[in-house]
Design a protein around this motif. Structure first.
Motif, PDB file in Angstrom:
ATOM      1  N   VAL A   1      39.048  40.106  57.348  1.00 39.63           N
ATOM      2  CA  VAL A   1      38.457  39.332  58.447  1.00 39.63           C
ATOM      3  C   VAL A   1      38.576  37.843  58.131  1.00 39.63           C
ATOM      4  O   VAL A   1      38.557  37.444  56.969  1.00 39.63           O
ATOM      5  N   TYR A   2      38.695  37.063  59.169  1.00 45.11           N
ATOM      6  CA  TYR A   2      38.769  35.610  59.034  1.00 45.11           C
ATOM      7  C   TYR A   2      39.869  35.178  58.062  1.00 45.11           C
ATOM      8  O   TYR A   2      39.724  34.198  57.338  1.00 45.11           O
TER       9      TYR A   2
ATOM     10  N   GLN B   1      29.457  41.934  53.356  1.00 43.89           N
ATOM     11  CA  GLN B   1      29.439  40.542  53.793  1.00 43.89           C
ATOM     12  C   GLN B   1      29.814  40.394  55.261  1.00 43.89           C
ATOM     13  O   GLN B   1      29.823  39.286  55.778  1.00 43.89           O
ATOM     14  N   VAL B   2      30.115  41.511  55.934  1.00 44.22           N
ATOM     15  CA  VAL B   2      30.416  41.460  57.372  1.00 44.22           C
ATOM     16  C   VAL B   2      29.530  42.410  58.171  1.00 44.22           C
ATOM     17  O   VAL B   2      29.572  42.392  59.391  1.00 44.22           O
TER      18      VAL B   2
ATOM     19  N   ASP C   1      29.535  40.555  63.681  1.00 42.49           N
ATOM     20  CA  ASP C   1      30.397  39.901  64.680  1.00 42.49           C
ATOM     21  C   ASP C   1      31.184  40.988  65.413  1.00 42.49           C
ATOM     22  O   ASP C   1      31.967  41.719  64.806  1.00 42.49           O
TER      23      ASP C   1
ATOM     24  N   ASN D   1      34.785  41.828  64.709  1.00 42.82           N
ATOM     25  CA  ASN D   1      35.159  42.425  63.422  1.00 42.82           C
ATOM     26  C   ASN D   1      35.015  43.941  63.387  1.00 42.82           C
ATOM     27  O   ASN D   1      35.348  44.573  62.393  1.00 42.82           O
TER      28      ASN D   1
END
Length: 187
Positions: A46-47, A55-56, A73, A76
């Motif tokens: 991601v990103y 962490q997501v 998000d 994601n």
């Protein structure tokens, strides 16, 4: 390790670090009961970077056989789903909006045997790591005695302490393995 001084505490710290690493590895083995640690090795793209799943998304265990992930998000969700499928955990993610549920099936007898073998491999690798720390300590003791920085009596006393510590930690590794094996074979 310092080559000028013998420190039993440092040797013990290094050996205990191996025991803690074993406990973390064994926590990641799926035993049929849901555990948030099962997802620790999963990395998500991601990103533009690879990130740990925690962490997501928020990882929770609402039931004994279910792991739930609340992805923060919405964009994601697909990346997390893809990472879970590629992680080869033996689970099938169910996507519901930003929530992903992972039902944990009970492992078959064959799968339990595989998990037990994997646990044995982890334990043996960490026994070897503890023995390597012992070897480093013994080598240091020999060098200090050879260089005249330690008497022969001190060398023998410290060698006995290092061996005693090694035996103690190998026994703890074996106990940790035995409890994990019992958990694996428990239906």
């Amino acid at each position: 390790m310092s080559l000028t001084m013998f420190d039993l505490k440092e040797i013990e710290t290094r050996m205990r670090a191996s025991l803690e690493a074993l406990k973390r590895e064994l926590a990641g083995l799926r035993t049929g009961r849901a555990s948030a640690h099962l997802l620790d090795p999963v990395q998500v793209n991601v990103y533009g970077a690879r990130m740990p799943i925690n962490q997501v998304a928020t990882v929770s265990v609402p039931e004994p056989r279910m792991i739930a992930l609340q992805v923060w998000d919405r964009s994601n969700v697909q990346a997390v789903d893809k990472a879970l499928r590629e992680a080869n955990l033996g689970v099938n993610p169910v996507v519901d909006g930003t929530m992903i549920r992972l039902p944990i099936p009970a492992p078959t007898a064959e799968r339990r045997q595989e998990l037990a073998k994997q646990a044995h491999k982890y334990a043996e690798a960490h026994r070897i790591a503890v023995r390597n720390v012992r070897r480093d300590g013994m080598d240091l003791l020999k060098k200090l005695e050879k260089d005249g920085k330690m008497s022969e009596d001190d060398h023998h006393k410290n060698s006995a302490k290092v061996q005693e510590l090694t035996d103690k930690l190998v026994k703890e590794i074996d106990q940790t393995l035995a409890s994990k094996e019992a958990e694996i074979h428990k239906v």
